[in-house]
Design a protein around this motif. Sequence first.
Motif, PDB file in Angstrom:
ATOM      1  N   GLY A 107      52.477  -1.437   4.448  1.00  0.00           N
ATOM      2  CA  GLY A 107      51.912  -1.168   5.761  1.00  0.00           C
ATOM      3  C   GLY A 107      52.985  -1.016   6.818  1.00  0.00           C
ATOM      4  N   THR A 108      53.991  -1.881   6.757  1.00  0.00           N
ATOM      5  CA  THR A 108      55.107  -1.792   7.702  1.00  0.00           C
ATOM      6  C   THR A 108      55.891  -0.502   7.498  1.00  0.00           C
ATOM      7  N   ASP A 109      56.140  -0.143   6.241  1.00  0.00           N
ATOM      8  CA  ASP A 109      56.835   1.112   5.953  1.00  0.00           C
ATOM      9  C   ASP A 109      56.068   2.294   6.530  1.00  0.00           C
ATOM     10  N   HIS A 110      54.766   2.345   6.266  1.00  0.00           N
ATOM     11  CA  HIS A 110      53.954   3.459   6.757  1.00  0.00           C
ATOM     12  C   HIS A 110      53.908   3.493   8.279  1.00  0.00           C
ATOM     13  N   ALA A 111      53.713   2.336   8.882  1.00  0.00           N
ATOM     14  CA  ALA A 111      53.639   2.281  10.344  1.00  0.00           C
ATOM     15  C   ALA A 111      54.941   2.755  10.972  1.00  0.00           C
ATOM     16  N   GLN A 127      64.235  -4.169 -16.619  1.00  0.00           N
ATOM     17  CA  GLN A 127      65.496  -4.751 -16.146  1.00  0.00           C
ATOM     18  C   GLN A 127      66.437  -3.742 -15.474  1.00  0.00           C
ATOM     19  N   TYR A 128      66.524  -2.525 -15.985  1.00  0.00           N
ATOM     20  CA  TYR A 128      67.611  -1.634 -15.564  1.00  0.00           C
ATOM     21  C   TYR A 128      67.319  -0.799 -14.319  1.00  0.00           C
ATOM     22  N   GLY A 129      66.047  -0.728 -13.864  1.00  0.00           N
ATOM     23  CA  GLY A 129      65.745   0.065 -12.678  1.00  0.00           C
ATOM     24  C   GLY A 129      64.308   0.529 -12.660  1.00  0.00           C
ATOM     25  N   TYR A 130      63.967   1.323 -11.650  1.00  0.00           N
ATOM     26  CA  TYR A 130      62.621   1.883 -11.509  1.00  0.00           C
ATOM     27  C   TYR A 130      62.672   3.307 -12.048  1.00  0.00           C
ATOM     28  N   ASP A 131      62.035   3.525 -13.185  1.00  0.00           N
ATOM     29  CA  ASP A 131      62.197   4.755 -13.955  1.00  0.00           C
ATOM     30  C   ASP A 131      60.833   5.392 -14.178  1.00  0.00           C
ATOM     31  N   VAL A 132      60.589   6.541 -13.549  1.00  0.00           N
ATOM     32  CA  VAL A 132      59.325   7.260 -13.697  1.00  0.00           C
ATOM     33  C   VAL A 132      59.623   8.675 -14.158  1.00  0.00           C
ATOM     34  N   PRO A 186      65.069  11.761 -10.582  1.00  0.00           N
ATOM     35  CA  PRO A 186      65.884  12.613  -9.721  1.00  0.00           C
ATOM     36  C   PRO A 186      67.318  12.093  -9.617  1.00  0.00           C
ATOM     37  N   VAL A 187      68.271  13.003  -9.664  1.00  0.00           N
ATOM     38  CA  VAL A 187      69.678  12.639  -9.553  1.00  0.00           C
ATOM     39  C   VAL A 187      70.101  12.808  -8.098  1.00  0.00           C
ATOM     40  N   PRO A 245      66.910   4.748  -9.439  1.00  0.00           N
ATOM     41  CA  PRO A 245      66.293   4.103  -8.271  1.00  0.00           C
ATOM     42  C   PRO A 245      65.986   2.632  -8.553  1.00  0.00           C
ATOM     43  N   PRO A 246      66.243   1.751  -7.604  1.00  0.00           N
ATOM     44  CA  PRO A 246      65.992   0.326  -7.837  1.00  0.00           C
ATOM     45  C   PRO A 246      64.538  -0.087  -7.625  1.00  0.00           C
ATOM     46  N   SER A 247      63.759   0.762  -6.935  1.00  0.00           N
ATOM     47  CA  SER A 247      62.391   0.371  -6.595  1.00  0.00           C
ATOM     48  C   SER A 247      61.555   1.604  -6.275  1.00  0.00           C
ATOM     49  N   TRP A 248      60.226   1.394  -6.203  1.00  0.00           N
ATOM     50  CA  TRP A 248      59.311   2.472  -5.836  1.00  0.00           C
ATOM     51  C   TRP A 248      59.560   2.967  -4.424  1.00  0.00           C
ATOM     52  N   ARG A 249      60.018   2.081  -3.545  1.00  0.00           N
ATOM     53  CA  ARG A 249      60.268   2.490  -2.158  1.00  0.00           C
ATOM     54  C   ARG A 249      61.367   3.544  -2.084  1.00  0.00           C
ATOM     55  N   VAL A 250      62.376   3.391  -2.923  1.00  0.00           N
ATOM     56  CA  VAL A 250      63.463   4.377  -2.956  1.00  0.00           C
ATOM     57  C   VAL A 250      63.013   5.639  -3.691  1.00  0.00           C
ATOM     58  N   ARG A 251      62.408   5.464  -4.867  1.00  0.00           N
ATOM     59  CA  ARG A 251      62.040   6.620  -5.689  1.00  0.00           C
ATOM     60  C   ARG A 251      61.026   7.520  -4.996  1.00  0.00           C
TER      61      ARG A 251
END
Length: 335
Positions: free
Chosen positions: A14-18, A231-236, A252-253, A268-274
């Motif tokens: 919510g804070t990110d979106h706002a 463990q190694y990261g956020y991978d989609v 994405p590179v 990417p370390p998290s969904w927020r970054v990816r």
Amino acid sequence: MTIRVGVIGTGQIGTDHATKLANAISGSAVSAVTDVNRARAEEVAAGLGGARVADDALALIRSDDVDAVLITSIAETHAAFTLACIEAGKPVLCEKPLAPTSRECEQVLAAEVAFGRRLVIVGYMRRYDPGYQSVKATLEGGTIGEPLMLHSIHRNPTVPETYTSSMTMTDSMIHEVDISRWLLGEEITAVQVIPPKRTPLAFDHLQDPQFAIFTTESGILSTVEFFANSQYGYDVRCELVGTLGTAALPNPVTASASAAGVEVHPIPPSWRVRFGQAYTAELQAWIAGLARGEAVGPSAWEGYAATKVVEAGVEAISTGQRMTIEYIEKPALYR
């Protein structure tokens, strides 16, 4: 024209979106926020340049200085707040899920149909990711022929101890449910969940990883590997296999380094970054649509369909059985 948005829920997303609506999205401003934790809401409002703190969600929805509503509170509140928005005649973007149960989703559908036009958008932001859009464009362009199979990977570095086996479906694989429906253009008619060998790094109550197989109307198989503690990261990633070729979405590179015969790049370390870019694009499309008087984004039907599949998926996790899915008739408003 400036769309004044009221934000319900000032947690992380919510804070990110706002913050995006206040600073990065053209044509929007945040006029009010609310949260069950009022101190947190006041802290967020102070950083938004003029936003006030409403006493509660219903008061915010009914406020004259709120043109549209963003719901980022806990899932159990989504249906009630969305219904209040429809009653007030105000456009709403509800973060996924539209509601935890299909029964609640059906109530939202009925209310919106009775209102007579679309007000509800559900926050499936992956549709705005450039990689997924490229895969869809390739399919629609005919390059790879007819789709046969969709393979998806969804890995988190870790999850908190409160994360349960059913949440692998309700909180995580729900994104692959929506992406499968969107990419393939078909409803999912059955789901099976097969537990692979369990990682010793999972909490005792959590089956991790999980492997799901979704079947669509025409028999396309959409497989999802979800790994909560990779463990190694956020991978989609995903690969769509067609009769003439494949379309793939790698991670994405964003940067790389080459030395001593090896090339490396960060994960990417998290969904927020990816998916930060996708969230921004989602919000911008919503606001631009509202300025034109349109509801742009996944509809309430998309929210209902995803929840319907997830309900069956949770049952498949607990029973080990292949579950079939039946939907209500799609109202004309969503055809």
